[in-house]
Design a protein around this motif. Structure first.
Motif, PDB file in Angstrom:
ATOM      1  N   ALA A  84       1.123  -1.298   0.014  1.00 25.87           N
ATOM      2  CA  ALA A  84       0.310   0.069  -0.429  1.00 25.87           C
ATOM      3  C   ALA A  84       0.847   1.022   0.093  1.00 25.87           C
ATOM      4  CB  ALA A  84      -0.909  -0.050   1.223  1.00 25.87           C
ATOM      5  N   ASP A  85       1.724   1.460   0.547  1.00 25.63           N
ATOM      6  CA  ASP A  85       2.706   1.867   1.232  1.00 25.63           C
ATOM      7  C   ASP A  85       4.133   2.508  -0.355  1.00 25.63           C
ATOM      8  OD1 ASP A  85       3.290   2.931   3.640  1.00 25.63           O
ATOM      9  OD2 ASP A  85       2.884   1.167   3.234  1.00 25.63           O
ATOM     10  N   LEU A  86       3.863   1.612  -1.229  1.00 28.61           N
ATOM     11  CA  LEU A  86       5.080   1.201  -2.306  1.00 28.61           C
ATOM     12  C   LEU A  86       3.826   2.151  -3.581  1.00 28.61           C
ATOM     13  CD1 LEU A  86       6.961   0.442  -4.425  1.00 28.61           C
ATOM     14  CD2 LEU A  86       6.198  -1.563  -4.365  1.00 28.61           C
ATOM     15  N   SER A  87       2.446   1.189  -3.599  1.00 30.21           N
ATOM     16  CA  SER A  87       1.494   2.556  -4.161  1.00 30.21           C
ATOM     17  C   SER A  87       1.667   3.398  -4.448  1.00 30.21           C
ATOM     18  CB  SER A  87       0.639   1.476  -4.122  1.00 30.21           C
ATOM     19  OG  SER A  87       0.098   1.969  -3.750  1.00 30.21           O
ATOM     20  N   VAL A  88       1.156   4.166  -3.078  1.00 28.89           N
ATOM     21  CA  VAL A  88       1.436   5.534  -3.536  1.00 28.89           C
ATOM     22  C   VAL A  88       2.657   6.490  -3.192  1.00 28.89           C
ATOM     23  CG1 VAL A  88       0.888   7.712  -1.278  1.00 28.89           C
ATOM     24  CG2 VAL A  88      -0.632   5.794  -0.911  1.00 28.89           C
ATOM     25  N   PHE A  89       3.887   5.218  -2.793  1.00 33.84           N
ATOM     26  CA  PHE A  89       4.630   6.454  -3.207  1.00 33.84           C
ATOM     27  C   PHE A  89       5.364   6.848  -4.773  1.00 33.84           C
ATOM     28  CE2 PHE A  89      10.150   5.015  -4.079  1.00 33.84           C
ATOM     29  CZ  PHE A  89      10.220   6.533  -3.257  1.00 33.84           C
ATOM     30  N   GLU A  90       4.987   5.809  -5.905  1.00 31.36           N
ATOM     31  CA  GLU A  90       4.760   5.438  -6.814  1.00 31.36           C
ATOM     32  C   GLU A  90       3.655   6.960  -7.771  1.00 31.36           C
ATOM     33  OE1 GLU A  90       4.550   1.190  -8.361  1.00 31.36           O
ATOM     34  OE2 GLU A  90       6.714   0.317  -7.812  1.00 31.36           O
ATOM     35  N   ALA A  91       2.850   6.671  -7.270  1.00 33.03           N
ATOM     36  CA  ALA A  91       2.206   7.122  -7.419  1.00 33.03           C
ATOM     37  C   ALA A  91       2.306   9.248  -7.383  1.00 33.03           C
ATOM     38  CB  ALA A  91       0.181   7.025  -7.218  1.00 33.03           C
ATOM     39  N   LEU A  92       2.676   8.946  -5.928  1.00 37.76           N
ATOM     40  CA  LEU A  92       3.515  10.566  -6.030  1.00 37.76           C
ATOM     41  C   LEU A  92       4.725  10.960  -7.008  1.00 37.76           C
ATOM     42  CD1 LEU A  92       3.490  10.677  -1.672  1.00 37.76           C
ATOM     43  CD2 LEU A  92       2.324  11.985  -3.802  1.00 37.76           C
ATOM     44  N   GLY A  93       5.503   9.991  -7.264  1.00 38.03           N
ATOM     45  CA  GLY A  93       6.766  10.165  -8.575  1.00 38.03           C
ATOM     46  C   GLY A  93       7.752  10.780  -7.687  1.00 38.03           C
ATOM     47  N   LYS A  94       7.364  11.869  -6.572  1.00 36.93           N
ATOM     48  CA  LYS A  94       8.647  12.696  -6.110  1.00 36.93           C
ATOM     49  C   LYS A  94       8.099  13.384  -4.453  1.00 36.93           C
ATOM     50  CE  LYS A  94       7.471  17.336  -8.348  1.00 36.93           C
ATOM     51  NZ  LYS A  94       8.424  18.050  -8.866  1.00 36.93           N
ATOM     52  N   ARG A 138      11.950  -3.155  -0.591  1.00 37.17           N
ATOM     53  CA  ARG A 138      10.560  -2.849  -1.650  1.00 37.17           C
ATOM     54  C   ARG A 138       9.652  -4.317  -2.471  1.00 37.17           C
ATOM     55  NH1 ARG A 138      11.471   2.710  -4.219  1.00 37.17           N
ATOM     56  NH2 ARG A 138      12.816   3.395  -3.255  1.00 37.17           N
ATOM     57  N   SER A 139      10.642  -4.917  -2.546  1.00 35.54           N
ATOM     58  CA  SER A 139       9.656  -6.092  -3.583  1.00 35.54           C
ATOM     59  C   SER A 139       9.096  -7.299  -2.953  1.00 35.54           C
ATOM     60  CB  SER A 139      11.102  -7.028  -4.322  1.00 35.54           C
ATOM     61  OG  SER A 139      11.490  -7.356  -4.438  1.00 35.54           O
ATOM     62  N   LYS A 140       9.453  -6.772  -1.966  1.00 35.13           N
ATOM     63  CA  LYS A 140       9.526  -8.061  -0.182  1.00 35.13           C
ATOM     64  C   LYS A 140       7.983  -7.960   0.651  1.00 35.13           C
ATOM     65  CE  LYS A 140      13.713 -10.138  -0.729  1.00 35.13           C
ATOM     66  NZ  LYS A 140      15.463 -10.328   0.424  1.00 35.13           N
ATOM     67  N   TRP A 141       7.927  -6.791   0.248  1.00 27.63           N
ATOM     68  CA  TRP A 141       6.404  -6.397   1.268  1.00 27.63           C
ATOM     69  C   TRP A 141       5.440  -6.839   1.067  1.00 27.63           C
ATOM     70  CZ3 TRP A 141       7.153   0.248   0.764  1.00 27.63           C
ATOM     71  CH2 TRP A 141       8.767   0.373   1.221  1.00 27.63           C
ATOM     72  N   LEU A 150      -3.039  -0.312  -2.773  1.00 29.81           N
ATOM     73  CA  LEU A 150      -4.058   0.133  -3.123  1.00 29.81           C
ATOM     74  C   LEU A 150      -4.483   0.726  -4.773  1.00 29.81           C
ATOM     75  CD1 LEU A 150      -4.083   3.183  -0.758  1.00 29.81           C
ATOM     76  CD2 LEU A 150      -4.369   1.521  -0.374  1.00 29.81           C
ATOM     77  N   PRO A 151      -5.433   0.227  -4.702  1.00 31.03           N
ATOM     78  CA  PRO A 151      -6.721  -0.664  -5.915  1.00 31.03           C
ATOM     79  C   PRO A 151      -6.303   1.355  -6.974  1.00 31.03           C
ATOM     80  CG  PRO A 151      -8.591  -0.843  -4.382  1.00 31.03           C
ATOM     81  CD  PRO A 151      -6.680  -0.457  -3.912  1.00 31.03           C
ATOM     82  N   GLN A 152      -6.553   2.204  -6.487  1.00 26.56           N
ATOM     83  CA  GLN A 152      -7.316   3.520  -6.913  1.00 26.56           C
ATOM     84  C   GLN A 152      -5.949   5.026  -6.095  1.00 26.56           C
ATOM     85  OE1 GLN A 152     -10.448   4.476  -8.831  1.00 26.56           O
ATOM     86  NE2 GLN A 152      -9.738   6.512  -9.182  1.00 26.56           N
ATOM     87  N   VAL A 153      -5.147   5.082  -6.594  1.00 32.46           N
ATOM     88  CA  VAL A 153      -4.095   6.516  -5.679  1.00 32.46           C
ATOM     89  C   VAL A 153      -4.682   7.681  -6.294  1.00 32.46           C
ATOM     90  CG1 VAL A 153      -3.158   5.196  -3.860  1.00 32.46           C
ATOM     91  CG2 VAL A 153      -2.158   5.859  -6.935  1.00 32.46           C
TER      92      VAL A 153
END
Length: 217
Positions: A33-43, A66-69, A74-77
């Motif tokens: 869930a953290d990773l999906s938000v992290f990637e959605a933010l970009g910076k 991160r790949s082991k988390w 999240l389906p949509q950020v």
């Protein structure tokens, strides 16, 4: 508490408020869930302190880590849909990494220690001693003055911070020579005026003393 589209100012503000009371997006450890938000933010958004703190923490993990988390992404950020429900957000959480205030305090402490160490190191360095090189002209009364004796007498003058150097006789006129003698003095210890007075005390030999050259070393 909940947050929605992280691509909008409203969603970012909601996320920032959420992270003020939560260390992670879901649960007590980093997850997908953290990773999906992290990637959605970009910076890291600079205007939101809590997001910036959380973003730095997530970014500190390698891609392999991160790949082991576990957990679910999240389906949509983005797109305006609420991403985290109030029931999850209200779980008691423990902040597992320091706040910006703690980071600032630690940085100030380290800075103060470095400044103190530098000041102590600088204070231990030997102070530079200011010195001057002086060329004196010692003039006799006449051509019958014993110039060797004049030089001997001049060199008998001893002062803390005074070092006599080379000397020579320089013709003046009518067979009269002057004694030109060099010395090095420590400025804080030797007064040039006092040195001249001491030389003129040999009044049977010295008529006057002039400074021919004066240079700081």
């Amino acid at each position: 508490m909940a947050f929605g589209d992280v691509k909008t100012a409203k969603g970012l503000q909601e996320l920032n408020n959420f992270l003020a009371e939560n260390s992670y997006i879901s649960g007590y450890t980093p997850s997908k869930a953290d990773l999906s938000v992290f990637e959605a933010l970009g910076k890291s958004p600079s205007d939101f302190a809590n997001i910036a703190r959380w973003y730095r923490h997530i970014a500190s993990f390698s891609t392999q880590e991160r790949s082991k988390w576990t957990g679910s992404a999240l389906p949509q950020v983005s797109g305006g849909t609420t991403t985290v429900s109030a029931s999850k957000a209200d779980d008691d959480d423990v902040d597992l990494f320091g706040s910006d205030e703690e980071d600032d305090a630690e940085a100030e402490r380290i800075k103060a220690e470095r400044v103190k160490a530098y000041s102590e190191k600088k204070s231990k360095k030997p102070a530079l001693i200011a010195k001057s090189s002086i060329l004196l002209d010692c003039k006799p009364w006449d051509d019958e003055t014993d110039m060797k004796e004049m030089e001997r007498l001049v060199r008998t003058i001893e002062m803390d911070g005074l070092l006599w150097g080379v000397s020579k006789l320089v013709p003046l006129a009518y067979g009269i020579n002057k004694l030109q003698i060099c010395c090095v003095i420590e400025d804080d210890k030797v007064s040039v005026d006092e040195l001249q007075e001491k030389i003129t005390e040999f009044e049977d030999y010295v008529q006057s003393v002039d400074i021919a050259a004066f240079n700081k070393i």
